[in-house]
Motif scaffolding. Structure first.
Motif, short mmCIF file in Angstrom:
data_model
loop_
_atom_site.label_atom_id
_atom_site.label_comp_id
_atom_site.label_asym_id
_atom_site.label_seq_id
_atom_site.Cartn_x
_atom_site.Cartn_y
_atom_site.Cartn_z
N CYS A 189 15.12 8.70 4.34
CA CYS A 189 13.65 8.37 4.48
C CYS A 189 12.68 9.37 4.43
N ARG A 190 11.62 9.46 3.90
CA ARG A 190 10.52 10.56 3.79
C ARG A 190 9.16 9.79 4.04
N GLU A 191 8.43 10.93 4.44
CA GLU A 191 6.94 10.58 4.11
C GLU A 191 6.39 9.80 3.17
N CYS A 192 5.58 8.84 3.20
CA CYS A 192 5.07 8.02 1.94
C CYS A 192 4.18 9.03 1.15
N PRO A 193 4.46 9.24 -0.17
CA PRO A 193 3.78 10.09 -1.17
C PRO A 193 2.44 9.42 -1.59
N ALA A 194 1.33 10.11 -1.84
CA ALA A 194 0.25 9.62 -2.37
C ALA A 194 -0.29 8.35 -1.55
N LYS A 195 -0.50 8.74 -0.48
CA LYS A 195 -0.94 7.67 0.64
C LYS A 195 -2.41 6.97 0.21
N GLU A 196 -3.34 7.88 -0.07
CA GLU A 196 -4.51 7.37 -0.59
C GLU A 196 -4.65 6.47 -1.84
N ASP A 197 -3.68 6.81 -2.84
CA ASP A 197 -3.50 6.11 -3.99
C ASP A 197 -2.53 4.89 -4.21
N ASN A 198 -2.09 4.56 -2.81
CA ASN A 198 -1.29 3.39 -2.67
C ASN A 198 -1.47 2.48 -1.40
N LYS A 199 -2.74 2.55 -1.19
CA LYS A 199 -3.03 1.88 0.22
C LYS A 199 -2.42 0.46 0.20
N MET A 200 -2.87 -0.22 -0.99
CA MET A 200 -2.07 -1.74 -0.94
C MET A 200 -1.09 -1.96 -0.65
N GLU A 201 0.06 -0.97 -1.28
CA GLU A 201 1.36 -1.38 -1.36
C GLU A 201 1.76 -0.82 0.18
N TYR A 202 1.13 0.17 0.69
CA TYR A 202 1.57 0.58 2.28
C TYR A 202 1.13 -0.31 3.08
N LEU A 203 -0.04 -1.26 2.75
CA LEU A 203 -0.58 -2.06 3.76
C LEU A 203 0.48 -3.32 3.87
N LYS A 204 0.93 -3.58 2.98
CA LYS A 204 2.23 -4.73 2.93
C LYS A 204 3.47 -4.05 3.79
N TRP A 205 3.67 -2.91 3.65
CA TRP A 205 4.68 -2.19 4.47
C TRP A 205 4.34 -2.29 5.98
N SER B 208 0.05 4.02 -17.74
CA SER B 208 0.69 2.89 -17.59
C SER B 208 0.76 2.26 -16.26
N ARG B 209 0.34 3.03 -15.26
CA ARG B 209 0.44 2.55 -13.81
C ARG B 209 -0.86 2.65 -13.14
N PRO B 210 -1.40 1.45 -13.00
CA PRO B 210 -2.67 1.43 -12.18
C PRO B 210 -2.42 1.55 -10.62
N LEU B 211 -3.46 2.44 -9.88
CA LEU B 211 -3.48 2.68 -8.66
C LEU B 211 -4.34 1.95 -7.80
N ASP B 212 -3.86 1.46 -6.45
CA ASP B 212 -4.78 0.69 -5.70
C ASP B 212 -5.61 1.33 -4.58
N VAL B 213 -6.89 1.51 -4.72
CA VAL B 213 -7.69 2.12 -3.76
C VAL B 213 -8.62 0.86 -2.99
N PHE B 214 -8.90 1.11 -1.97
CA PHE B 214 -9.58 0.05 -1.17
C PHE B 214 -11.15 0.28 -1.73
N ASN B 215 -11.53 -0.80 -1.95
CA ASN B 215 -13.00 -1.22 -2.33
C ASN B 215 -14.01 -0.61 -1.26
N ASP B 216 -14.67 0.28 -1.74
CA ASP B 216 -15.61 1.06 -0.60
C ASP B 216 -16.61 0.01 -0.13
N GLU B 217 -17.00 -0.60 -1.10
CA GLU B 217 -18.16 -1.70 -0.52
C GLU B 217 -17.60 -2.83 0.52
#
Length: 359
Positions: free
Chosen positions: A96-112, A19-28
């Motif tokens: 506070c702890r290090e962000c989990p699954a950095k590669e899978d949540n790049k869009m969310e972490y970009l806003k941070w 039910s949860r899509p993950l955001d990864v940067f478009n390679d192209e």
């Protein structure tokens, strides 16, 4: 520089939770913006190293985010509830702890990253001061627009400003031609002032041609549909404009929006100098005088009025501008209008009588 595209910068990818899509940067898109040798950032770096009008290292929110903020343990932090934990508060919040699954949540972490303020005691890579407004998001999985930034060298004159803008346009043209999925355009606070030079020569030719056409039509009507006289008047006015352009070169007056307006105004002033003597010539010719005799009588009868009533009064009127402290008034009004007056008088009192005597 602002890249824009009609496709998202992210690709959906499924996690263990369907039910949860993950955001990864478009390679192209990533390749066209950052990683490829022909990408926007790489091209900007090359221009900064080799172009005479660009200098310094380009700044990219994407590069700072991926290579500095995201990998740093002390930067990307989340609280116990999975929300954003600012760097300035991370030390005082034990949850506070290090962000989990950095590669899978790049869009969310970009806003941070774009909300994070640098902190000397923690993360110094926060992006808010530099890149806080650099990205325009669309929904939760895409970016509609953003900008990268570069610097021009110190610019000291109009030539530098014009050429630096052309250098930016060349950079953008190269990037757009090699990266079809993005559209880039340059912007700086001075570009819109120097955009006029892209079309100033074309606009000058068109505007002068329209004015000369109007002069010919109206003079032909006023001179009793005497086409020869109208052509002589048009020739005199055209010669004054040509000589004025030559005077601008001698006096080092640039062709820009202000001087173009003055050139158009000079056409009307030139008509005032030339029309009276041609009108007198037409009248004496109608009495049966030969062209050389009619030209002599027109000059003798109208010349003094042109010299004293038009030339000298205008000279006195603009003479006060010589004391102006503004270079704008000294160059574009005193020098240009004085040139128009002198050239108009010379053409009316010397060139026109000689030309009319040949009719």
């Amino acid at each position: 520089m602002q890249p824009r595209t009609n496709i998202t910068y992210t690709q959906p990818r499924r996690s263990n939770d369907p039910s949860r899509p993950l955001d990864v940067f478009n390679d192209e898109i990533h390749r066209q913006l950052l990683s490829s040798p022909t990408s926007l950032f790489q091209t900007m770096e090359a221009y900064s190293e080799n172009d005479h009008y660009m200098t310094g290292t380009p700044k990219s929110w994407l590069k700072s985010y991926e290579t500095e903020w995201l990998p740093a343990f002390e930067c990307c932090r989340s609280d116990a509830h999975g929300g954003f934990c600012p760097s300035s508060e991370a030390a005082s919040h034990h949850g506070c702890r290090e962000c989990p699954a950095k590669e899978d949540n790049k869009m969310e972490y970009l806003k941070w990253f774009l909300q994070d303020i640098p902190d000397l005691n923690g993360c110094v890579y926060g992006g808010k001061p530099i890149y806080g407004h650099a990205v325009n998001f669309t929904g939760s999985t895409g970016i509609r627009a953003g900008y990268f930034s570069a610097s021009h060298k110190q610019l000291t004159g109009s030539k530098d400003f014009i050429m630096s803008r052309k250098a930016a346009l060349n950079l953008v043209e190269e990037v757009n031609s090699k990266n079809p999925n993005i559209t880039v355009f340059p912007y700086s606070h001075f570009y819109h002032f120097y955009e006029q030079y892209d079309t100033i020569h074309k606009e000058t030719v068109i505007d002068v041609a329209i004015c000369l056409g109007a002069v010919f039509i109206m003079s032909n009507i006023i001179l009793g549909c005497n086409i020869k006289a109208a052509i002589i008047l048009l020739t005199s006015v055209f010669m004054i404009v040509i000589d004025l352009l030559g005077a601008m070169v001698v006096l080092n007056i640039p062709l820009n929006a202000i001087s173009l307006v003055n050139i158009i105004m000079s056409i009307g002033i030139s008509v005032e100098f030339s029309a009276h003597i041609i009108k007198s010539f037409v009248r004496y010719s109608s009495y049966g005088d030969m062209p050389i005799q009619a030209s002599y009588r027109a000059l003798a009868g109208t010349g003094p009025a042109i010299l004293s009533g038009i030339t000298l009064t205008k000279v006195v009127g603009i003479f006060v501008l010589i004391f102006a402290k503004s270079r704008l008034f000294q160059v574009f009004y005193f020098k240009m209008f004085l040139s128009v007056i002198v050239l108009g008088a010379l053409h009316a009192l010397a060139f026109l009588p000689a030309l009319m005597s040949l009719m």
